[in-house]
Write a protein that holds these residues in place. Structure first.
Motif, PDB file in Angstrom:
ATOM      1  N   GLN B  79       0.231  -1.083   0.069  1.00 46.38           N
ATOM      2  CA  GLN B  79      -0.472   0.251   0.119  1.00 46.38           C
ATOM      3  C   GLN B  79       1.153   1.039  -0.241  1.00 46.38           C
ATOM      4  OE1 GLN B  79      -2.719  -0.702   3.368  1.00 46.38           O
ATOM      5  NE2 GLN B  79      -3.102  -2.698   2.355  1.00 46.38           N
ATOM      6  N   MET B  80       0.133   2.217  -0.333  1.00 45.60           N
ATOM      7  CA  MET B  80       1.280   3.992  -0.447  1.00 45.60           C
ATOM      8  C   MET B  80       1.386   3.673   0.738  1.00 45.60           C
ATOM      9  SD  MET B  80       1.011   4.251  -3.641  1.00 45.60           S
ATOM     10  CE  MET B  80       1.648   5.615  -3.774  1.00 45.60           C
ATOM     11  N   LYS B  81       0.980   3.629   2.279  1.00 43.43           N
ATOM     12  CA  LYS B  81       1.481   3.777   3.464  1.00 43.43           C
ATOM     13  C   LYS B  81       2.476   3.348   3.486  1.00 43.43           C
ATOM     14  CE  LYS B  81      -1.793   0.688   5.454  1.00 43.43           C
ATOM     15  NZ  LYS B  81      -2.459   0.558   6.839  1.00 43.43           N
ATOM     16  N   ASP B  82       3.014   2.054   3.072  1.00 46.19           N
ATOM     17  CA  ASP B  82       3.957   1.247   3.045  1.00 46.19           C
ATOM     18  C   ASP B  82       5.106   1.805   2.920  1.00 46.19           C
ATOM     19  OD1 ASP B  82       2.466  -1.750   2.566  1.00 46.19           O
ATOM     20  OD2 ASP B  82       2.258  -0.254   4.163  1.00 46.19           O
ATOM     21  N   SER B  83       5.292   3.061   1.967  1.00 46.82           N
ATOM     22  CA  SER B  83       6.317   4.001   1.753  1.00 46.82           C
ATOM     23  C   SER B  83       6.829   4.235   3.491  1.00 46.82           C
ATOM     24  CB  SER B  83       6.221   5.207   0.907  1.00 46.82           C
ATOM     25  OG  SER B  83       5.958   4.501  -0.233  1.00 46.82           O
ATOM     26  N   ALA B  84       8.179   3.909   3.024  1.00 50.04           N
ATOM     27  CA  ALA B  84       9.013   4.810   4.373  1.00 50.04           C
ATOM     28  C   ALA B  84      10.231   3.498   4.601  1.00 50.04           C
ATOM     29  CB  ALA B  84       8.353   3.627   5.595  1.00 50.04           C
ATOM     30  N   SER B  85      11.096   3.740   5.909  1.00 58.50           N
ATOM     31  CA  SER B  85      12.285   3.200   6.004  1.00 58.50           C
ATOM     32  C   SER B  85      12.209   2.504   6.121  1.00 58.50           C
ATOM     33  CB  SER B  85      13.632   3.989   6.251  1.00 58.50           C
ATOM     34  OG  SER B  85      13.856   4.940   4.958  1.00 58.50           O
ATOM     35  N   TYR B  86      12.793   1.220   6.165  1.00 59.75           N
ATOM     36  CA  TYR B  86      12.692  -0.059   6.843  1.00 59.75           C
ATOM     37  C   TYR B  86      14.383  -0.523   7.876  1.00 59.75           C
ATOM     38  CZ  TYR B  86       8.615  -0.692   5.632  1.00 59.75           C
ATOM     39  OH  TYR B  86       6.865   0.153   4.976  1.00 59.75           O
ATOM     40  N   LEU B  87      14.584  -0.666   8.836  1.00 56.93           N
ATOM     41  CA  LEU B  87      15.432  -0.376   9.888  1.00 56.93           C
ATOM     42  C   LEU B  87      15.508  -2.059  10.323  1.00 56.93           C
ATOM     43  CD1 LEU B  87      15.095   2.223  11.565  1.00 56.93           C
ATOM     44  CD2 LEU B  87      16.372   1.647   9.323  1.00 56.93           C
ATOM     45  N   CYS B  88      16.929  -2.903  10.064  1.00 58.96           N
ATOM     46  CA  CYS B  88      17.458  -4.340  10.195  1.00 58.96           C
ATOM     47  C   CYS B  88      18.432  -4.118  11.778  1.00 58.96           C
ATOM     48  CB  CYS B  88      17.866  -4.648   9.098  1.00 58.96           C
ATOM     49  SG  CYS B  88      18.799  -6.379   9.968  1.00 58.96           S
ATOM     50  N   ALA B  89      17.923  -4.945  12.597  1.00 54.91           N
ATOM     51  CA  ALA B  89      18.912  -4.656  14.091  1.00 54.91           C
ATOM     52  C   ALA B  89      19.516  -5.550  14.440  1.00 54.91           C
ATOM     53  CB  ALA B  89      18.142  -3.329  14.998  1.00 54.91           C
ATOM     54  N   ALA B  90      20.389  -6.341  14.826  1.00 55.95           N
ATOM     55  CA  ALA B  90      20.770  -7.218  15.044  1.00 55.95           C
ATOM     56  C   ALA B  90      21.081  -6.814  17.032  1.00 55.95           C
ATOM     57  CB  ALA B  90      21.327  -7.906  14.505  1.00 55.95           C
ATOM     58  N   MET B  91      20.677  -8.086  17.373  1.00 49.07           N
ATOM     59  CA  MET B  91      21.232  -8.235  19.004  1.00 49.07           C
ATOM     60  C   MET B  91      22.238  -8.532  19.608  1.00 49.07           C
ATOM     61  SD  MET B  91      18.635  -8.032  22.450  1.00 49.07           S
ATOM     62  CE  MET B  91      17.982  -7.163  22.005  1.00 49.07           C
ATOM     63  N   ASP B  92      22.857  -8.363  19.547  1.00 52.26           N
ATOM     64  CA  ASP B  92      24.540  -8.395  19.887  1.00 52.26           C
ATOM     65  C   ASP B  92      24.860  -9.009  21.716  1.00 52.26           C
ATOM     66  OD1 ASP B  92      26.984  -6.148  20.725  1.00 52.26           O
ATOM     67  OD2 ASP B  92      25.000  -6.794  22.198  1.00 52.26           O
ATOM     68  N   SER B  93      25.899 -10.085  21.844  1.00 54.90           N
ATOM     69  CA  SER B  93      25.556 -10.511  23.020  1.00 54.90           C
ATOM     70  C   SER B  93      25.112 -10.133  24.342  1.00 54.90           C
ATOM     71  CB  SER B  93      27.092 -11.832  23.296  1.00 54.90           C
ATOM     72  OG  SER B  93      28.352 -10.412  23.330  1.00 54.90           O
ATOM     73  N   ASN B  94      25.731  -8.848  24.625  1.00 53.89           N
ATOM     74  CA  ASN B  94      25.590  -7.814  25.406  1.00 53.89           C
ATOM     75  C   ASN B  94      24.045  -7.245  25.174  1.00 53.89           C
ATOM     76  OD1 ASN B  94      27.986  -8.203  26.864  1.00 53.89           O
ATOM     77  ND2 ASN B  94      28.898  -6.934  24.792  1.00 53.89           N
ATOM     78  N   TYR B  95      23.879  -7.800  24.568  1.00 55.04           N
ATOM     79  CA  TYR B  95      21.403  -6.807  24.348  1.00 55.04           C
ATOM     80  C   TYR B  95      22.326  -6.440  23.587  1.00 55.04           C
ATOM     81  CZ  TYR B  95      20.879 -11.494  26.694  1.00 55.04           C
ATOM     82  OH  TYR B  95      20.745 -12.951  27.359  1.00 55.04           O
TER      83      TYR B  95
END
Lengths: 116, 109
Positions: B79-95
């Motif tokens: 949908q047009m409202k899905d236009s956005a930035s999508y951020l990927c983030a990984a959690m390391d061993s220290n959270y």
């Protein structure tokens, strides 16, 4: 989900003045909060990790004397931008996680700072 | 070092499907998060994966392969409202969350 409230949403200040931004966890206690800065069209940049009752941990390249962080209680952390300059104009966002490790980060609404 | 890679920008058509890939290298691993961020707003949580496989949540699904250090976010029926930035983030061993630079998704009619 948990709620993090950030205030103000936007602020315009004169060069050389200081600005304080508040970040509150409304329905949970946050021993750790995170402060990010985001420039236009760029991703989040972690500035510092705020720890309740102790000194904040700053990321490399972030001036601790310029960006003062106080985490005086389990629900409030503040970021003060001292002697602000136009290059400090940015979007500042705080986040907190519910203690326990494997949880999403809840973000405040962000503060748009413009220094003129 | 720790690193997250995702494409800078993607374009898709309204009603179509798009897959946003993310590869990560972290010191330890405690899960992979996807966030959506509209311009001028704070990120909002979309998904969390810690086990291999696909997690489906409405029009959005997220996949994780721990052995490959790889994840993707799948958006259906765009949908047009899905236009956005999508951020990927990984959690390391220290959270601690290690953030990608974000993928700007442009939806065209």
């Amino acid at each position: 989900g948990a709620v993090v409230s950030q205030h103000p949403s936007w602020v315009i200040c004169k060069s050389g003045t200081s600005v304080k931004i508040e970040c509150r966890s409304l329905d949970f206690q946050a021993t750790t909060m995170f402060w990010y800065r985001q420039f236009p069209k760029q991703s989040l940049m972690l500035m510092a990790t705020s720890n309740e009752g102790s000194k904040a941990t700053y990321e490399q390249g972030v001036e601790k004397d310029k960006f003062l962080i106080n985490h005086a209680s389990l629900t409030l952390s503040t970021l003060t931008v001292t002697s602000a300059h136009p290059e400090d104009s940015s979007f500042y966002i705080c986040s907190a996680r519910v203690p326990g490790g494997h949880t999403e980060a809840f973000f405040g609404q962000g503060t748009r700072l413009t220094v003129v | 070092g720790q690193n997250i890679d995702q494409p800078t920008e993607m374009t898709a058509t309204e009603g179509a499907i798009v897959q946003i890939n993310c590869t990560y290298q972290t010191s330890g691993f405690n899960g992979l998060f996807w966030y959506q961020q509209h311009a001028g707003e704070a990120p909002t949580f979309l998904s969390y994966n810690v086990l291999d496989g696909l997690e489906e949540k409405g029009r959005f699904s997220s996949f994780l392969s721990r052995s490959k250090g790889y994840s993707y976010l799948l958006l259906k029926e765009l949908q047009m409202k899905d236009s956005a930035s999508y951020l990927c983030a990984a959690m390391d061993s220290n959270y601690q969350l290690i953030w990608g630079a974000g993928t700007k998704l442009i939806i065209k009619p």
